[in-house]
Every structure is written in structure tokens, then in C-alpha cells.
Scaffold this motif. Structure first.
Motif, PDB file in Angstrom:
ATOM      1  N   ALA A   1      41.581  44.154  36.080  1.00 43.97           N
ATOM      2  CA  ALA A   1      41.882  44.507  37.602  1.00 43.97           C
ATOM      3  C   ALA A   1      40.225  43.922  37.827  1.00 43.97           C
ATOM      4  O   ALA A   1      40.008  43.341  39.082  1.00 43.97           O
ATOM      5  N   LEU A   2      39.006  44.771  37.222  1.00 45.66           N
ATOM      6  CA  LEU A   2      38.232  44.668  37.920  1.00 45.66           C
ATOM      7  C   LEU A   2      37.848  42.825  37.695  1.00 45.66           C
ATOM      8  O   LEU A   2      36.805  42.257  38.049  1.00 45.66           O
TER       9      LEU A   2
ATOM     10  N   CYS B   1      40.095  40.663  38.224  1.00 50.96           N
ATOM     11  CA  CYS B   1      40.247  39.696  38.897  1.00 50.96           C
ATOM     12  C   CYS B   1      39.678  40.197  40.429  1.00 50.96           C
ATOM     13  O   CYS B   1      39.700  38.390  40.860  1.00 50.96           O
ATOM     14  N   GLU B   2      38.953  41.073  40.337  1.00 45.16           N
ATOM     15  CA  GLU B   2      38.574  41.882  41.698  1.00 45.16           C
ATOM     16  C   GLU B   2      37.285  40.748  41.788  1.00 45.16           C
ATOM     17  O   GLU B   2      36.293  40.239  43.469  1.00 45.16           O
ATOM     18  N   LYS B   3      36.488  40.169  40.706  1.00 40.12           N
ATOM     19  CA  LYS B   3      35.565  39.027  41.481  1.00 40.12           C
ATOM     20  C   LYS B   3      35.607  37.636  41.222  1.00 40.12           C
ATOM     21  O   LYS B   3      34.823  36.978  42.070  1.00 40.12           O
TER      22      LYS B   3
ATOM     23  N   ASN C   1      38.088  37.327  43.615  1.00 40.36           N
ATOM     24  CA  ASN C   1      39.475  37.668  44.526  1.00 40.36           C
ATOM     25  C   ASN C   1      40.238  36.696  44.490  1.00 40.36           C
ATOM     26  O   ASN C   1      41.321  36.610  45.603  1.00 40.36           O
ATOM     27  N   HIS C   2      41.550  36.965  43.414  1.00 38.20           N
ATOM     28  CA  HIS C   2      42.631  36.457  42.960  1.00 38.20           C
ATOM     29  C   HIS C   2      43.263  37.579  42.404  1.00 38.20           C
ATOM     30  O   HIS C   2      42.454  37.877  41.353  1.00 38.20           O
ATOM     31  N   HIS C   3      44.173  38.639  42.417  1.00 39.11           N
ATOM     32  CA  HIS C   3      44.590  39.448  41.906  1.00 39.11           C
ATOM     33  C   HIS C   3      46.363  38.864  41.651  1.00 39.11           C
ATOM     34  O   HIS C   3      46.908  38.249  42.122  1.00 39.11           O
TER      35      HIS C   3
END
Length: 96
Positions: free
Chosen positions: A48-49, A51-53, A55-57
Motif C-alpha cells: 500500500a505504501l 502504491c501510494e508513491k 498514485n496507482h492502486h
């Protein structure tokens, strides 16, 4: 990183570039198995961390010690270079 849809030849190469992932025309997916829920949840937190970098989840599911991750770019309607990058990064997290 500006995402672009991968073409058929690029999709075929993913088998070698992101081992363990199932390559489909509109998504890539992989199931990750752990010893228990805590290990699975710790893995999900790291993913999750990361993917947040970008901005694609991912679309994902967690049932006890199993995590299923599906990647595709909704806006472009398929698998992109960004999905490939995330899959590669997720593999690195899993292998740690």
C-alpha cells in the motif's frame, strides 16, 4: 510516469519480466500466500505504501493468509507500463 497500454508483444514478455503473475489481456494478477494473517497484512501494508508513491492502486483481496492482487489501469482500459512497474515492485517486497 505517464502510463501507456502495453501491446500484445509487450504483454507476452511480461511472463519473463514479472514471474509469478498471470497475464491476461485486460489485467495481471498474482496470489501471494503467507503463514498467517499478520504476515499477509504486513505485506499488504508495504504494498500500500509503495502504491501510494506511484498514485496507482491495486484491486486486492485478503482472506486470512492469502492476498490476491489484480492490476490494470482503469482509465486506459487495460494493462499499462505502470502496472508492470507495480508488479515488479510487489515481487521485490514479497521476496524480501
Amino acid at each position: 510516469m505517464e502510463p501507456y497500454l502495453l501491446q500484445d508483444g509487450e504483454l507476452n514478455e511480461l511472463v519473463f519480466k514479472i514471474p509469478g503473475w498471470e497475464i491476461k489481456p485486460t489485467q495481471i494478477q498474482r496470489e501471494f500466500n503467507f503463514s498467517n494473517f499478520i504476515e499477509a497484512f504486513a505485506f499488504m501494508t508495504k504494498v500500500a505504501l509503495m502504491c501510494e508513491k506511484y498514485n496507482h492502486h491495486p484491486n486486492w483481496e485478503n482472506v486470512y493468509a492469502k492476498v490476491l492482487i489484480k492490476l490494470y489501469t482503469h482509465d486506459l482500459g487495460g494493462v499499462t507500463n505502470l502496472d508492470q512497474t507495480l508488479a515488479s515492485e510487489i515481487n521485490k517486497i514479497f521476496d524480501q
